[in-house]
Write a protein that holds these residues in place. Structure first.
Motif, PDB file in Angstrom:
ATOM      1  N   GLY A   6       1.664  15.605  -6.980  1.00  0.00           N
ATOM      2  CA  GLY A   6       2.439  15.649  -5.751  1.00  0.00           C
ATOM      3  C   GLY A   6       1.792  14.980  -4.557  1.00  0.00           C
ATOM      4  N   ASP A   7       0.759  14.169  -4.791  1.00  0.00           N
ATOM      5  CA  ASP A   7       0.099  13.515  -3.658  1.00  0.00           C
ATOM      6  C   ASP A   7      -0.114  12.017  -3.867  1.00  0.00           C
ATOM      7  OD1 ASP A   7      -1.891  13.491  -5.574  1.00  0.00           O
ATOM      8  OD2 ASP A   7      -3.297  14.750  -4.445  1.00  0.00           O
ATOM      9  N   GLY A   8       0.440  11.471  -4.931  1.00  0.00           N
ATOM     10  CA  GLY A   8       0.313  10.048  -5.184  1.00  0.00           C
ATOM     11  C   GLY A   8      -0.898   9.648  -5.996  1.00  0.00           C
ATOM     12  N   THR A   9      -1.701  10.618  -6.434  1.00  0.00           N
ATOM     13  CA  THR A   9      -2.927  10.287  -7.177  1.00  0.00           C
ATOM     14  C   THR A   9      -2.830  10.589  -8.662  1.00  0.00           C
ATOM     15  OG1 THR A   9      -3.952  12.468  -6.849  1.00  0.00           O
ATOM     16  CG2 THR A   9      -4.280  10.826  -5.114  1.00  0.00           C
ATOM     17  N   GLY A  10      -1.699  11.127  -9.108  1.00  0.00           N
ATOM     18  CA  GLY A  10      -1.611  11.579 -10.492  1.00  0.00           C
ATOM     19  C   GLY A  10      -0.753  10.708 -11.374  1.00  0.00           C
ATOM     20  N   GLY A  61       8.382   9.227  -6.467  1.00  0.00           N
ATOM     21  CA  GLY A  61       8.161  10.479  -7.179  1.00  0.00           C
ATOM     22  C   GLY A  61       7.505  10.221  -8.522  1.00  0.00           C
ATOM     23  N   GLY A  62       7.494  11.265  -9.365  1.00  0.00           N
ATOM     24  CA  GLY A  62       6.924  11.121 -10.699  1.00  0.00           C
ATOM     25  C   GLY A  62       5.459  11.457 -10.795  1.00  0.00           C
ATOM     26  N   ALA A  88       0.819  -1.212   0.000  1.00  0.00           N
ATOM     27  CA  ALA A  88       0.000   0.000   0.000  1.00  0.00           C
ATOM     28  C   ALA A  88       0.846   1.252   0.000  1.00  0.00           C
ATOM     29  CB  ALA A  88      -0.917   0.003   1.218  1.00  0.00           C
ATOM     30  N   CYS A  89       2.075   1.151   0.505  1.00  0.00           N
ATOM     31  CA  CYS A  89       2.956   2.320   0.539  1.00  0.00           C
ATOM     32  C   CYS A  89       3.342   2.780  -0.854  1.00  0.00           C
ATOM     33  CB  CYS A  89       4.228   2.005   1.323  1.00  0.00           C
ATOM     34  SG  CYS A  89       3.923   1.649   3.059  1.00  0.00           S
ATOM     35  N   LEU A  90       3.205   1.912  -1.849  1.00  0.00           N
ATOM     36  CA  LEU A  90       3.745   2.199  -3.161  1.00  0.00           C
ATOM     37  C   LEU A  90       2.670   2.403  -4.209  1.00  0.00           C
ATOM     38  CD1 LEU A  90       6.505  -0.507  -3.056  1.00  0.00           C
ATOM     39  CD2 LEU A  90       6.714   1.915  -2.577  1.00  0.00           C
ATOM     40  N   THR A  91       1.419   2.491  -3.813  1.00  0.00           N
ATOM     41  CA  THR A  91       0.360   2.580  -4.794  1.00  0.00           C
ATOM     42  C   THR A  91       0.065   3.994  -5.173  1.00  0.00           C
ATOM     43  OG1 THR A  91      -1.301   2.558  -3.056  1.00  0.00           O
ATOM     44  CG2 THR A  91      -0.735   0.444  -4.040  1.00  0.00           C
ATOM     45  N   ALA A  92      -0.294   4.182  -6.429  1.00  0.00           N
ATOM     46  CA  ALA A  92      -0.817   5.453  -6.899  1.00  0.00           C
ATOM     47  C   ALA A  92      -2.299   5.245  -7.120  1.00  0.00           C
ATOM     48  CB  ALA A  92      -0.130   5.855  -8.203  1.00  0.00           C
ATOM     49  N   ALA A  93      -3.111   6.302  -7.001  1.00  0.00           N
ATOM     50  CA  ALA A  93      -4.552   6.149  -7.159  1.00  0.00           C
ATOM     51  C   ALA A  93      -4.867   5.657  -8.553  1.00  0.00           C
ATOM     52  CB  ALA A  93      -5.226   7.492  -6.912  1.00  0.00           C
TER      53      ALA A  93
END
Length: 239
Positions: free
Chosen positions: A100-104, A95-96, A12-17
């Motif tokens: 900037g919040d993990g959802t993009g 990153g990437g 879960a620490c590595l997931t993006a939305a």
């Protein structure tokens, strides 16, 4: 096979939305021969705000689609200026994400999973994703310390071969208070300029000095200390 609760929490620490479903990109044929570590077409350079350039050896032999995606976005300057938005000490820096919040992610289609035999050891560069194994897009993470429980569950597509000290210096936090940035990203074959340090932040504007009424002195000026006279010595009593 059932996945353990610990692995789920770690993943879960590595997931993006999840991103909107889009048409898949044409399949790329993998060359079974790894590129030479001097092959500039497969060297990703990240100039970090932490003080130097990081060189990442890309592996199109095991993850051709993800490598092609990173090259495309790099040449479009997509990564320039983006933060490391999730950095866990002893684990990884992610990153990437333009949000900037993990959802993009990028405007390009998601990249299908290319799980391979490369391990999540120190310096490994792997694609972040959501619960859907085929949801990788633009986000990636760099491993600080080995996390072999992630092997064959995330797509490793490269490894840091120089400048890991600048990765180690990335600001920690979820998100960090003062996030470290990718100042510029390049493919070495494009003859990038030498590393240029990030410009220092502008000084804080405190405004004009304020004068205290009736004193003519700027606010915050301490009053001069007065010398305190030593107490008078008492005469010794006469006998």
């Amino acid at each position: 096979m059932r996945v353990t609760a610990a692995l789920i929490a770690l993943s879960a620490c590595l997931t993006a939305a999840p991103l909107a479903a889009q048409k898949a990109t044409p399949a790329l044929a993998a060359d079974p021969t790894p590129p030479a570590m001097t092959d500039k077409e497969n060297l990703l350079l990240l100039d970090l705000s932490t003080g130097g350039r990081v060189t990442i050896w890309l592996r199109p032999d095991v993850a051709p689609k993800m490598v092609e995606r990173v090259k495309t976005l790099t040449r479009e300057h997509f990564y320039d200026g983006l933060n490391f938005h999730r950095v866990i000490d002893g684990f990884m820096a992610q990153g990437g994400d333009p949000k900037g919040d993990g959802t993009g992610g990028s405007q390009l289609p998601n990249v299908p999973a290319e799980f391979n035999w490369l391990p999540h050891v120190r310096g490994a560069v792997s694609a972040a994703r959501a619960d859907d194994k085929n949801s990788a897009n633009s986000q990636f993470f760099i491993v600080f310390q080995p996390r072999l429980a992630l092997d064959k569950k995330y797509t490793v597509f490269g490894r840091v071969i120089d400048g890991m000290q600048y990765v180690d210096a990335i600001e920690r936090g979820e998100p960090p208070v003062n996030p470290s940035k990718i100042v510029h990203a390049y493919i070495a074959a494009d003859n990038p300029p030498a590393y240029t340090p990030a410009p220092p932040p502008p000084p804080v504007d405190l405004g004009a000095p304020v004068t205290l009424p009736g004193t003519g002195k700027p606010a915050g000026t301490a009053a001069p200390k007065r010398a305190v006279p030593a107490p008078a010595k008492k005469a010794a009593p006469r006998r």
